[in-house]
Design a protein around this motif. Sequence first.
Motif, mmCIF file in Angstrom:
data_model
loop_
_atom_site.group_PDB
_atom_site.id
_atom_site.type_symbol
_atom_site.label_atom_id
_atom_site.label_comp_id
_atom_site.label_asym_id
_atom_site.label_seq_id
_atom_site.Cartn_x
_atom_site.Cartn_y
_atom_site.Cartn_z
ATOM 1 N N LEU A 1 0.876 -1.181 -0.073
ATOM 2 C CA LEU A 1 -0.093 0.082 -0.037
ATOM 3 C C LEU A 1 0.963 1.070 -0.016
ATOM 4 C CD1 LEU A 1 -2.808 1.217 -0.002
ATOM 5 C CD2 LEU A 1 -2.739 1.143 2.625
ATOM 6 N N GLY A 2 1.972 1.270 0.785
ATOM 7 C CA GLY A 2 2.698 2.339 0.969
ATOM 8 C C GLY A 2 3.422 2.659 -0.420
ATOM 9 N N ILE A 3 3.764 1.613 -0.871
ATOM 10 C CA ILE A 3 4.555 1.714 -2.375
ATOM 11 C C ILE A 3 3.678 2.491 -3.359
ATOM 12 C CG2 ILE A 3 5.417 0.767 -4.237
ATOM 13 C CD1 ILE A 3 6.845 -1.093 -2.275
ATOM 14 N N GLY B 1 2.737 15.192 -7.026
ATOM 15 C CA GLY B 1 2.514 15.865 -5.644
ATOM 16 C C GLY B 1 3.639 15.234 -4.675
ATOM 17 N N HIS B 2 3.325 15.681 -3.397
ATOM 18 C CA HIS B 2 4.248 15.100 -2.409
ATOM 19 C C HIS B 2 3.387 14.534 -1.286
ATOM 20 C CE1 HIS B 2 6.818 17.806 -4.186
ATOM 21 N NE2 HIS B 2 5.787 18.895 -4.211
ATOM 22 N N ILE B 3 4.080 13.708 -0.468
ATOM 23 C CA ILE B 3 3.373 12.817 0.261
ATOM 24 C C ILE B 3 3.643 13.176 1.811
ATOM 25 C CG2 ILE B 3 4.891 10.919 0.029
ATOM 26 C CD1 ILE B 3 2.198 9.053 -0.086
ATOM 27 N N LEU B 4 2.836 13.070 2.637
ATOM 28 C CA LEU B 4 3.048 13.126 4.125
ATOM 29 C C LEU B 4 2.706 11.923 4.723
ATOM 30 C CD1 LEU B 4 4.020 15.006 6.432
ATOM 31 C CD2 LEU B 4 1.372 15.774 6.681
ATOM 32 N N ILE B 5 3.803 11.216 5.512
ATOM 33 C CA ILE B 5 3.416 9.964 6.276
ATOM 34 C C ILE B 5 3.454 10.234 7.443
ATOM 35 C CG2 ILE B 5 4.096 7.521 6.433
ATOM 36 C CD1 ILE B 5 5.645 7.996 3.802
ATOM 37 N N GLU B 6 2.277 9.901 8.319
ATOM 38 C CA GLU B 6 2.273 10.215 9.714
ATOM 39 C C GLU B 6 2.383 8.669 10.434
ATOM 40 O OE1 GLU B 6 -0.320 12.988 12.280
ATOM 41 O OE2 GLU B 6 -1.375 11.246 11.983
ATOM 42 N N SER C 1 3.241 11.686 15.490
ATOM 43 C CA SER C 1 1.633 11.895 15.624
ATOM 44 C C SER C 1 1.742 12.948 16.519
ATOM 45 C CB SER C 1 1.200 10.449 16.497
ATOM 46 O OG SER C 1 2.178 10.074 17.326
ATOM 47 N N VAL C 2 0.374 13.905 16.527
ATOM 48 C CA VAL C 2 0.635 15.218 17.170
ATOM 49 C C VAL C 2 0.700 15.327 18.463
ATOM 50 C CG1 VAL C 2 -1.276 16.826 17.009
ATOM 51 C CG2 VAL C 2 -1.462 15.006 15.469
ATOM 52 N N GLU C 3 0.504 14.274 19.266
ATOM 53 C CA GLU C 3 1.015 14.116 20.785
ATOM 54 C C GLU C 3 2.089 14.408 21.262
ATOM 55 O OE1 GLU C 3 -0.664 11.482 19.344
ATOM 56 O OE2 GLU C 3 -2.598 12.321 19.352
ATOM 57 N N ILE D 1 -0.686 9.996 4.655
ATOM 58 C CA ILE D 1 -1.121 8.537 4.675
ATOM 59 C C ILE D 1 -0.661 7.990 6.224
ATOM 60 C CG2 ILE D 1 -1.078 8.031 2.541
ATOM 61 C CD1 ILE D 1 1.798 6.811 2.785
ATOM 62 N N ASN D 2 -1.296 6.963 6.744
ATOM 63 C CA ASN D 2 -1.011 6.540 7.932
ATOM 64 C C ASN D 2 -0.926 5.036 7.637
ATOM 65 O OD1 ASN D 2 -0.821 5.805 10.584
ATOM 66 N ND2 ASN D 2 -2.369 7.386 11.132
ATOM 67 N N LEU D 3 0.170 4.557 7.514
ATOM 68 C CA LEU D 3 0.427 3.228 7.168
ATOM 69 C C LEU D 3 -0.044 2.126 8.222
ATOM 70 C CD1 LEU D 3 3.398 3.403 4.880
ATOM 71 C CD2 LEU D 3 0.922 3.221 4.181
ATOM 72 N N GLY D 4 0.599 2.566 9.303
ATOM 73 C CA GLY D 4 0.412 1.645 10.583
ATOM 74 C C GLY D 4 1.142 0.692 10.544
ATOM 75 N N TYR D 5 1.086 -0.324 11.557
ATOM 76 C CA TYR D 5 2.052 -1.584 11.705
ATOM 77 C C TYR D 5 1.583 -2.441 10.326
ATOM 78 C CZ TYR D 5 3.083 0.234 16.105
ATOM 79 O OH TYR D 5 3.354 1.147 17.231
#
Lengths: 310, 629
Positions: free
Chosen positions: A24-26, A37-42, A149-151, A170-174
């Motif tokens: 998915l990430g790829i 565009g550009h991507i932001l990964i959190e 992450s924001v915290e 995007i937020n790929l998670g584990y």
Amino acid sequence: MDKIIGLVDRLFNYYKKFLQGKDLGIKLSLIAFLSRGHILIEDSPGLGKTTLAIAIAKSMGVTFSRIQCTNDLLPTDITGLNIFNKETGEFEFKPGPIFNNILLVDEINRATPKTQSALLEAMGEKQVTIEGKTFKLSQPYFVIATQNSVESYGTFPLPESQLDRFIMKINLGYPTKEEELEILKGGSSRSKIYESEPAISKDDALTLIEFVKEKVKIDDTILEYLIEIVDKTRHHSKMVTGLSTRAALSIVNVAKALALINRRDYVIPEDITDYYKYTMLHRITFKGALSNEEKLDILESIIKSVKLPY
Amino acid sequence: MVKIENLLNLLTILMILVSLLSVIKYVSVIFFTLLILTMILFLLNLKYQFLKPNRKILTLLSFLVSGVIVLKTNSNNLVLSLAHILIIFLCVKLLEYKKYRDYMQILVLSIFLTTASGLFNLSMIYLVFILLSIVFGYFLAIFATFYDFQESIILNKSEIKELIFKGLKSIILTIPLATLIFIILPRTNYPLFSSLGYNVGSTSGFSSEIGLGDVNTIQEDNRIAFRVVMDKLDEPLYFRGVVFDVFDGRKWKSAISKKRDFVIEINGKVVRYEIYLEPHYENFLIMLDYPYKVRIKKKKFYFTNKLEVRVYKSVNKKIKYSGESIISNRFKDDVDIPFYTDVSKVSNRIIIFAKKFKKESNMATAKEILNYLKTNFEYSLKNLPTGKDSLSKFLFEVKRGNCEFFASSMALMLRVNKIPARLVGGFKGGYYNENGGYYAVANKNAHVWVEAFIDGYWVRFDPTPAAIENFTDKNRLPFALKMRLYFDYISYYWTKFVINYDFDKQVSIIKNVSSSFKNIKVNKKYFIKLVFISIIVSVFIYLSVKFRKRYEADYYLNNFLKFLAKEGVVIKENEPLKNIVKKIEDESLKIAAEEFVDEFYKMRFKDNHVDYRKLKMLMCNIKMHKKKT
């Protein structure tokens, strides 16, 4: 068309070989790349973002660099600066890491707003101006930024206007257990990636970008469909600001890139709706404190309420 | 881009205007002005929003006003009061804050008002009004429904076009149904409103009295009084109405006439004709001079001893009758000489003057008088002498007048010379409509002439000089009048249709239809052929409709979705096709479905051209797959 699809296939074969469990990430990174565009990964650290960026750079034979953001990072640390050369007696421009094709900006929200904006401006304009001189950034140009992450402590959260510059957040998670097992079996693949031959050339990459821009057809009915969705976000009772025109344009670009990755040269409604999670969510300000799931539910209900264009 | 609210308000205004126009001739000026003012207020309020009237107070007010109107109602102005109440309610509804139900109420009220106009006068214009009302009302209902759904809907041009197109389609579709109902529904033979005692007053060219010098606008009235279907004749036509035989010094009146019990003797050309008479609220029929036979349905009539045709009930709706007449200028009859030579109310001056015309024979005397009037006097409709001795003024001073003066003068001068004389009121001339094959006779053709009893015959004398504008001459007609006559042609068919159409006709249509079916049964070969042809035609129509359906991509897509639903795939609203396909559990079905979806998308979003055969094939694939497993 066959040639274009051949290029896409080669890329995907490459990633399959070196990157397990990051499908998915790829896919998303590639879409962002192809749609200019550009991507932001959190995400939390250590989940393979750097590997992802390196793989994308290597697969296309383009240059890559990485910036680790801290709160004392200066704009010139990114863009580069003029240095006095004793021998020639003149100032000489020393380009910063931004003058690479693919730039990984780690923990962007640790940098001060001043540095952030310098970087983001460069992303938007695709050029840098230093002491009155304008330098064009290299083509293709693609930024992968990550943020904690924001915290987290000691961060400067990106304002909405800056977030809007990222085509996707995007937020790929584990990874899943199976994916993780694959990764562990293969060991760290980074060294292999460094040694690998590129799957396509830099020119091929530019051809792909050009193809997405010019050749992928998007039917008017689909545009109308998108406009209908955008319009609804602007009049929704639970939203403060809806999608901007830039957002709509980005969604169109993403849809076109997605169409190409799915081996089509025309956009279908699914290209708009499949990744709304990544393209729309970060550009909308909701009323009150809502969890991500609640926000997604609202967005989904909006999309479901719009009649499909067929 | 149009706001639905604006459309709705426009239609509301149009709707009310149509209904108001339909009754404009009958309602009181006060109510008419009130409604117009309210409409202006309504339009202004839309823009500036200055009025926020209280619903309850308005409703109360409307009931109060209606109550007053009801109090003033009697059996004669029932329909008018109804119209007034409807107008009041319309005004109130216009002022109220607009909601769905208000629009619908306005719609219903307007339709009622338009329908009420039909009770005043069932002329052809009614058809136009009611049709307009239906069309406007229909769209009003559609848009009001949209409005009810969401007040701020904005429609673009193409959407409005589509709505209107679809709306018109369904209106047109109702026509065959309406036609069927028109044939089947029973109808009354009596006009409702006349049985309610409603009377709009005479519209015909004359009444049962002739007052000399009364201002006579009728002779400038272009409205059609009646139409006569007959062949064109070259001689001037005299249509006999009523005979005036008593002169009281100012007015001519008709003495009570008796039934005629013997047949008259006339020599001349026989003419058969059919008359469509507009209501004139009198109890005689107009006949071509001299009538001897009449046929009319459901009305009793009799010939009078003065050769009038009288009916027992006054003519208060359009009627049709046929007659036979003999074209001549005299007919043989008996006469009551003292009665017809009575000159007791005539002034001495006239008597002395009239005696000068005495010649050796009665005929010569009559011709002398006729000649005198025709040459020395002018025809005019303006500045007619009025007052007590208007006839003297006409004879000795003004020397100008209309046919009533000429005829009165001649009849009285004949009477002075002991020649029995009387006036005949009726119509002269008429414009022959070549297309329709009928004479259109207008109110302005109303005429009065003289009948003198000479040598055993009643002889017709017409002392009136020819008018300058002659309705009979087609080439000299002004353009507007020509147009009028052209429209009269359409109006004639409408009249004919409405009058001729009654329950008998319905029965006869059904009889005709059933009897023609019987005929077919007798002729078996013909019957079989007809059935065969109609089967072929209906199959062809069915196929072409179905075939056309197959040229719509939606047809296949719906089929596809229906099929998947049958296979147990849950399909949500607005779910993209690929997501639906992903839910299919059966692998091979999934592949087939995927293929269909891909192809459909490609046609739809890339090629902009739908290859129906391919879709059909893919659809077959999906279904075939099902059969295999």
